[in-house]
Design a protein around this motif. Structure first.
Motif, short mmCIF file in Angstrom:
data_model
loop_
_atom_site.label_atom_id
_atom_site.label_comp_id
_atom_site.label_asym_id
_atom_site.label_seq_id
_atom_site.Cartn_x
_atom_site.Cartn_y
_atom_site.Cartn_z
N CYS A 153 -2.16 10.03 3.69
CA CYS A 153 -2.25 8.99 4.71
C CYS A 153 -1.90 7.63 4.11
O CYS A 153 -1.58 7.53 2.94
CB CYS A 153 -3.66 8.96 5.28
SG CYS A 153 -3.76 8.17 6.89
N LYS A 154 -1.97 6.60 4.94
CA LYS A 154 -1.59 5.26 4.46
C LYS A 154 -2.51 4.78 3.35
O LYS A 154 -3.63 5.25 3.20
CB LYS A 154 -1.59 4.27 5.61
CG LYS A 154 -2.97 3.91 6.11
CD LYS A 154 -2.86 2.88 7.19
CE LYS A 154 -4.25 2.40 7.57
NZ LYS A 154 -4.22 1.22 8.37
N THR A 155 -2.03 3.80 2.59
CA THR A 155 -2.81 3.17 1.53
C THR A 155 -2.77 1.66 1.76
O THR A 155 -2.18 1.19 2.74
CB THR A 155 -2.22 3.49 0.14
OG1 THR A 155 -0.95 2.85 0.02
CG2 THR A 155 -2.09 4.97 -0.08
N LEU A 156 -3.35 0.92 0.86
CA LEU A 156 -3.30 -0.55 0.99
C LEU A 156 -1.88 -1.07 0.83
O LEU A 156 -1.53 -2.10 1.38
CB LEU A 156 -4.20 -1.19 -0.07
CG LEU A 156 -5.70 -0.98 0.12
CD1 LEU A 156 -6.46 -1.58 -1.05
CD2 LEU A 156 -6.17 -1.59 1.43
N ALA A 175 2.07 8.42 5.16
CA ALA A 175 1.79 9.51 4.23
C ALA A 175 3.03 9.77 3.39
O ALA A 175 4.15 9.60 3.84
CB ALA A 175 1.41 10.76 5.00
N GLY A 176 2.82 10.13 2.15
CA GLY A 176 3.93 10.47 1.27
C GLY A 176 4.64 9.28 0.67
O GLY A 176 5.73 9.41 0.14
N HIS A 177 4.05 8.10 0.75
CA HIS A 177 4.72 6.90 0.22
C HIS A 177 3.94 6.20 -0.88
O HIS A 177 4.21 5.04 -1.17
CB HIS A 177 4.99 5.91 1.36
CG HIS A 177 6.08 6.34 2.26
ND1 HIS A 177 5.85 7.01 3.42
CD2 HIS A 177 7.43 6.22 2.14
CE1 HIS A 177 7.02 7.28 4.01
NE2 HIS A 177 7.98 6.81 3.25
N SER A 178 2.98 6.88 -1.49
CA SER A 178 2.29 6.23 -2.61
C SER A 178 3.29 6.01 -3.74
O SER A 178 4.22 6.78 -3.92
CB SER A 178 1.10 7.05 -3.08
OG SER A 178 1.51 8.32 -3.52
N ALA A 196 -5.00 6.03 -2.58
CA ALA A 196 -4.30 7.15 -1.95
C ALA A 196 -5.18 8.39 -2.01
O ALA A 196 -5.82 8.66 -3.03
CB ALA A 196 -2.98 7.41 -2.66
N PHE A 197 -5.24 9.14 -0.91
CA PHE A 197 -6.05 10.35 -0.92
C PHE A 197 -5.24 11.56 -0.50
O PHE A 197 -4.16 11.47 0.06
CB PHE A 197 -7.28 10.20 -0.02
CG PHE A 197 -6.98 10.29 1.46
CD1 PHE A 197 -6.91 11.51 2.10
CD2 PHE A 197 -6.80 9.14 2.21
CE1 PHE A 197 -6.64 11.58 3.46
CE2 PHE A 197 -6.53 9.20 3.56
CZ PHE A 197 -6.45 10.43 4.19
N ILE A 198 -5.83 12.72 -0.78
CA ILE A 198 -5.29 14.00 -0.34
C ILE A 198 -6.48 14.81 0.18
O ILE A 198 -7.59 14.70 -0.35
CB ILE A 198 -4.56 14.73 -1.48
CG1 ILE A 198 -3.84 15.96 -0.97
CG2 ILE A 198 -5.49 15.06 -2.63
CD1 ILE A 198 -2.88 16.58 -1.96
N ALA A 199 -6.27 15.57 1.25
CA ALA A 199 -7.33 16.40 1.80
C ALA A 199 -7.44 17.67 0.98
O ALA A 199 -6.45 18.37 0.75
CB ALA A 199 -7.03 16.72 3.25
#
Length: 92
Positions: A49-52, A57-60, A68-71
Motif C-alpha cells: 500500500c501507499k507510504t509517506l 502499492a509497489g512503489h517503495s 512500507a508494509f506487506i500483508a
C-alpha cells in the motif's frame, strides 16, 4: 465411440475447472482473515500500500523502508528481523 469420448472429456474438464475455482475462493477467504500488516521488511517496489513517500502499492524506493508494509499471515511478522506490527509514529 467418438461422442462418448467427447462427453467424458468435457465432464472431466468441467470437474477440474470447478475444483480450481473452489481452491481459489478458499485461498481468497484465507487472505482476508488472519493477516497483519508487517512494516519495515519489504523489498523495494514490493509494498502492499501507499507510504509517506508515494501513493501506490509497489512503489517503495528502498529495501526495508520503515513506512512500507506487506500483508503476512498473523504471527509471522514477529519472527522476521526488523519487522514491526506498528506503523512509524510519523505515519499515524
Amino acid at each position: 465411440m467418438k461422442n462418448v469420448n467427447t462427453v467424458v472429456s468435457t465432464a472431466m474438464a468441467s470437474l477440474i475447472a470447478l475444483g480450481a475455482l473452489g481452491l481459489q475462493s478458499e485461498a481468497f477467504a484465507a487472505d482476508k482473515k488472519d493477516v497483519e500488516k508487517c512494516y519495515g521488511v519489504t523489498k523495494a517496489g514490493k509494498n502492499d500500500c501507499k507510504t509517506l513517500s508515494n501513493a501506490c502499492a509497489g512503489h517503495s524506493t528502498a529495501d526495508n523502508q520503515k513506512d512500507a508494509f506487506i500483508a503476512l499471515p498473523a504471527g509471522t511478522c514477529e519472527r522476521i528481523v526488523g519487522g514491526s506490527l506498528e506503523a512509524p509514529a510519523d505515519m499515524k
